[in-house]
Design a protein around this motif. Structure first.
Motif, short mmCIF file in Angstrom:
data_model
loop_
_atom_site.label_atom_id
_atom_site.label_comp_id
_atom_site.label_asym_id
_atom_site.label_seq_id
_atom_site.Cartn_x
_atom_site.Cartn_y
_atom_site.Cartn_z
N LYS A 15 52.99 41.13 50.47
CA LYS A 15 52.61 43.17 49.71
C LYS A 15 52.22 44.59 50.79
O LYS A 15 51.15 43.66 50.73
CB LYS A 15 52.92 43.25 48.48
N ASP A 16 52.37 45.53 49.88
CA ASP A 16 51.49 46.53 50.27
C ASP A 16 50.08 46.45 49.86
O ASP A 16 50.06 46.37 48.86
CB ASP A 16 52.07 47.52 50.14
N ILE A 17 48.59 46.38 50.15
CA ILE A 17 47.78 46.72 49.27
C ILE A 17 47.76 47.61 48.37
O ILE A 17 46.51 46.94 46.74
CB ILE A 17 46.18 46.81 50.01
N SER A 18 48.40 48.26 48.22
CA SER A 18 48.40 49.57 47.08
C SER A 18 49.19 48.38 45.65
O SER A 18 48.66 49.09 44.92
CB SER A 18 49.21 50.96 47.23
N TYR A 19 49.56 47.72 45.69
CA TYR A 19 49.86 46.55 44.77
C TYR A 19 48.88 46.13 43.32
O TYR A 19 48.96 46.65 42.66
CB TYR A 19 51.26 45.36 45.50
N TYR A 20 48.21 45.75 44.64
CA TYR A 20 46.58 44.76 44.36
C TYR A 20 46.15 46.14 43.95
O TYR A 20 44.96 46.11 42.60
CB TYR A 20 46.08 44.00 44.53
N GLU A 21 45.42 46.76 44.51
CA GLU A 21 44.49 48.20 44.01
C GLU A 21 44.95 48.87 42.68
O GLU A 21 44.29 48.78 41.57
CB GLU A 21 45.55 49.45 45.33
N GLU A 22 45.97 48.84 42.57
CA GLU A 22 46.95 49.53 40.83
C GLU A 22 46.74 47.98 40.28
O GLU A 22 46.45 48.15 38.45
CB GLU A 22 48.54 50.03 41.44
N LYS A 23 47.08 47.21 40.64
CA LYS A 23 46.73 45.75 39.22
C LYS A 23 45.77 45.62 38.55
O LYS A 23 45.96 45.10 37.92
CB LYS A 23 48.27 44.19 39.95
N TYR A 24 44.74 45.33 39.75
CA TYR A 24 43.63 45.06 38.84
C TYR A 24 42.84 46.64 38.62
O TYR A 24 41.23 47.12 40.02
CB TYR A 24 42.88 44.88 40.13
N ASP A 106 41.34 23.00 34.40
CA ASP A 106 41.55 22.69 35.49
C ASP A 106 42.21 23.58 36.57
O ASP A 106 42.30 24.37 37.31
CB ASP A 106 41.61 20.93 35.69
N ASN A 107 43.03 24.28 34.86
CA ASN A 107 44.40 24.97 35.16
C ASN A 107 44.68 25.94 34.70
O ASN A 107 45.74 27.17 35.26
CB ASN A 107 45.88 24.10 35.93
N GLU A 108 43.95 26.39 33.93
CA GLU A 108 44.33 27.40 33.10
C GLU A 108 42.49 28.58 33.19
O GLU A 108 41.66 28.08 33.87
CB GLU A 108 43.52 27.04 31.68
N GLU A 109 43.20 30.00 32.65
CA GLU A 109 42.02 30.49 32.61
C GLU A 109 42.48 31.39 31.77
O GLU A 109 43.53 32.04 31.39
CB GLU A 109 42.42 31.85 34.41
N LYS A 110 41.46 32.99 31.93
CA LYS A 110 41.69 33.87 31.40
C LYS A 110 40.91 34.96 31.69
O LYS A 110 40.22 35.41 32.53
CB LYS A 110 40.93 33.90 29.67
N GLY A 111 41.58 36.60 30.98
CA GLY A 111 40.97 37.84 32.11
C GLY A 111 42.18 38.26 33.04
O GLY A 111 43.02 37.23 32.97
N ASP A 112 41.72 39.66 33.30
CA ASP A 112 43.22 40.46 33.88
C ASP A 112 42.80 40.31 35.18
O ASP A 112 43.56 40.75 35.35
CB ASP A 112 42.78 41.40 33.08
N TYR A 113 41.91 39.44 35.85
CA TYR A 113 41.67 39.70 37.50
C TYR A 113 42.02 38.27 37.90
O TYR A 113 41.17 39.29 39.19
CB TYR A 113 39.82 41.06 37.64
N GLY A 114 42.60 37.82 37.87
CA GLY A 114 43.09 36.75 38.24
C GLY A 114 44.36 36.64 39.22
O GLY A 114 44.85 37.68 39.56
N PRO A 115 44.64 35.75 39.59
CA PRO A 115 43.70 34.39 39.83
C PRO A 115 42.38 33.75 39.78
O PRO A 115 42.01 34.70 40.93
CB PRO A 115 45.24 33.36 40.70
N TYR A 116 41.86 33.55 39.03
CA TYR A 116 40.51 33.31 39.21
C TYR A 116 40.26 31.93 40.23
O TYR A 116 39.32 31.39 40.39
CB TYR A 116 39.65 33.15 37.87
N LYS A 117 41.21 31.58 40.96
CA LYS A 117 41.43 29.86 41.89
C LYS A 117 41.04 30.88 43.25
O LYS A 117 42.48 30.76 43.17
CB LYS A 117 41.47 28.94 41.05
N GLN A 118 40.73 30.70 43.65
CA GLN A 118 40.97 30.92 44.94
C GLN A 118 42.47 31.03 46.23
O GLN A 118 43.04 31.38 47.00
CB GLN A 118 39.68 31.06 45.98
N SER A 119 42.83 28.87 45.55
CA SER A 119 44.00 28.73 46.55
C SER A 119 45.18 29.90 46.36
O SER A 119 45.72 29.59 46.48
CB SER A 119 43.44 27.07 46.30
N GLN A 120 45.11 29.51 45.18
CA GLN A 120 46.02 30.30 44.18
C GLN A 120 45.60 32.36 44.36
O GLN A 120 47.01 33.06 44.24
CB GLN A 120 46.12 30.81 43.03
N ARG A 121 44.82 32.48 45.22
CA ARG A 121 45.34 33.55 46.02
C ARG A 121 45.36 34.00 47.18
O ARG A 121 45.72 35.38 47.79
CB ARG A 121 44.23 34.32 45.32
#
Ligand code: GLU
Length: 553
Positions: A15-24, A106-121
């Protein structure tokens, strides 16, 4: 063919980075709020250094009403262990350092800036790698590990600075066409950052803890995306801390020398760089030598050690603040009853070279911390610990009402007794208060000064028959021991004894010792008045009988 085409060839779906810049979006926090994180790799047991970092980060965040999040850095999947995340989450929780955002299991997270596990990013990193390639700031490198090794050997032989940079960076000068061709041929590649830096130039940087530092610019074309498609630490750090809105990177000082690279990455990516605070490792005095606290050599380096020993989290946290800021000790002296949350931790007052960790001191802090707990809390925490580590102690504590009285001795007053530094001390500390333990163990009675059997027997009998009254207030109680001393021909006052030592065989203190030893089989106990109140006259009489019987043997 241009950079854009090349970028599309490599990451067609990114994706274009603007997608992430807006998402977060940028966080909407009050001025001065610190956003920081604890970002461990889930590679094994948690180290007390990690706890220290977590505590510092959490504290700074609380002080500024910011955000503390937990990010799991698992891009080196070879080093990962099972349940690694859970171990970290649980350790943080155990020490009251829960994150506001991030992984919660191990697999759950909270917050709006995730994923908070790098392997999922992965996709996120690839978008930004594509963005760099489009601008000619990153490129595919086709060097095999053997090629890189060969470069290194040549550099070593020629005594030249090692690495993939400048003229040594073979792939940086490939034309776009050459790159595209190799990719189409199916050659393996990784993505490297094309460093704009020069080693002969210096950068100046101000670290929040280390102060002003100066380094040569980075000129290494470091790997940003590895063969497995995952990013390296450096690249992930820049992307994540940008998107997650980190204002302060608080991390171990093994990363200090990477600052030139990191600042360069932030700059080339068009991001605002965070502030950096590099924490020196926790040190230990080893026979006069200062060395790092080591997982391999020091059991206390593992966070699990504190649970096993029953050292309360409050004590560990308090001690860690002690070594974090040297003014903590004065603050504590002036604010004996305040919670540590009221202490204002300052990053710029942290040790630059590494604070010394001292278990003896920690246990001492533990004593004070526990002395301020209520009997109820001591009871609950001891029981909780005992359930995991000591069945006999669980049984001992089964009579809660009685145990609360035991723990209540010299507690809740102005100068509470400081005799417990950890829950594993408790049994040995209180077992004489429990008849089952007291009678099932061999006791030795050491009466100290007064040693004639007849005298001892007489003291004990007289005391029960004539002097002890459960309804006495403490002063009356003590006056009666004095009377007993007088009746037996001992000095009623220690002063009197000291003034005329030839007149007496012993004094009231020695009579007290006889009572104490017969009652508890110990020479050193908390306040005897309170002990007698808890044990009661009937049980006391039985214990005296036992003492007399054993003496006659
Ligand atoms: N995963 C890195 C480490 O464990 C984190 C460093 C950082 O906080 O950026 O050392």
């Amino acid at each position: 063919m241009d950079y854009k085409d090349l970028a599309n060839l490599i990451f067609p779906d990114a994706k274009d980075i603007s997608y992430y810049e807006e998402k977060y979006p940028r966080r909407n926090l009050k001025e001065g709020a610190v956003v920081t994180r604890y970002a461990p790799s889930p590679t094994g047991v948690m180290h007390v250094g990690g706890l220290y970092q977590g505590l510092i980060a959490k504290k700074i965040v609380e002080q500024t009403e910011g955000v503390f999040f937990l990010r799991i850095e698992d891009t080196d999947q070879k080093r990962e262990i099972e349940n690694g995340v859970m171990e970290i989450v649980n350790s943080l929780k155990q020490f009251g350092l829960e994150a506001d955002e991030g992984m919660i299991s191990d697999n759950e997270e909270k917050g709006d800036y995730g994923p908070y596990k790098q392997s999922q990013r992965k996709e996120i990193y690839q978008s930004y790698a594509k963005y760099l390639i489009e601008q000619g700031k990153a490129y595919p490198c086709f060097c095999t590990p053997e090629d890189v090794e060969a470069i290194r050997s040549k550099q070593e032989a020629a005594k030249i600075r090692p690495g993939y940079y400048g003229v040594w960076a073979k792939c940086r000068n490939n034309t776009v066409e050459e790159m595209a061709e190799k990719i189409k041929e199916g050659k393996n590649y990784i993505i490297r950052f094309k460093s704009p830096g020069r080693e002969d130039k210096k950068i100046k940087h101000k670290d929040v803890i280390k102060g002003n530092v100066e380094f040569p610019e980075n000129d290494q074309d470091i790997v940003i995306i590895k063969a497995d498609g995952l990013p390296t630490y450096h690249f992930a750090h820049a992307i994540d801390d940008h998107l997650m809105g980190t204002t302060h990177v608080i991390r171990g000082d093994e990363w200090l020398s990477s600052v030139p690279l990191h600042l360069q990455l932030f700059h080339e990516l068009g991001f605002k760089a965070p502030k950096y605070a590099h924490i020196a490792p926790i040190m230990k005095n080893d026979n006069g030598n200062k060395r790092k606290l080591s997982k391999r050599k020091d059991p206390e380096a593992a966070v699990s050690y504190y649970e096993e020993m029953g050292i309360p989290a409050e004590a560990v946290n308090e001690y860690l603040l002690n070594i974090a800021n040297s003014n903590f000790e004065n603050w504590r002296r002036a604010n004996k009853d305040k919670d540590i949350s009221e202490f204002e931790l300052q990053l710029n007052k942290m040790s630059v070279s590494g604070a010394l960790f001292d278990m003896v001191k920690l246990l001492d802090v533990g004593k004070t911390v526990i002395s301020k707990f209520t009997a109820e809390k001591v009871y609950e925490e001891t029981l909780d610990w005992a359930k995991r580590h000591d069945e006999e102690l669980v049984k001992m504590l089964s009579d809660k009402e009685y145990s609360l009285k035991v723990f209540g001795i010299e507690r809740g007053n102005k100068k509470p007794r400081k005799d417990i530094s950890k829950w594993s001390d408790v049994k040995e500390n209180i077992e004489y208060m429990y008849d089952e333990q007291f009678y099932s163990k061999e006791q030795s009675y050491e009466y100290q000064v007064i040693n004639e059997k007849e005298d001892i027997e007489k003291i004990l009998n007289l005391y029960i028959e004539k002097y002890y009254d459960e309804n006495d207030e403490k002063q009356e109680w003590f006056d009666k021991i004095k009377e007993l001393a007088g009746e037996m021909g001992y000095a009623k006052e220690v002063k009197e004894f000291k003034a005329n030592p030839e007149m007496y065989k012993a004094h009231v203190g020695d009579v007290s010792t006889v009572l104490r030893v017969a009652l508890t089989a110990r020479t050193n106990t908390p306040d005897m008045y309170e002990i007698m109140q808890v044990i009661g006259k009937e049980r006391m009489a039985k214990r005296f009988e036992k003492a007399i019987k054993e003496m006659r043997h």
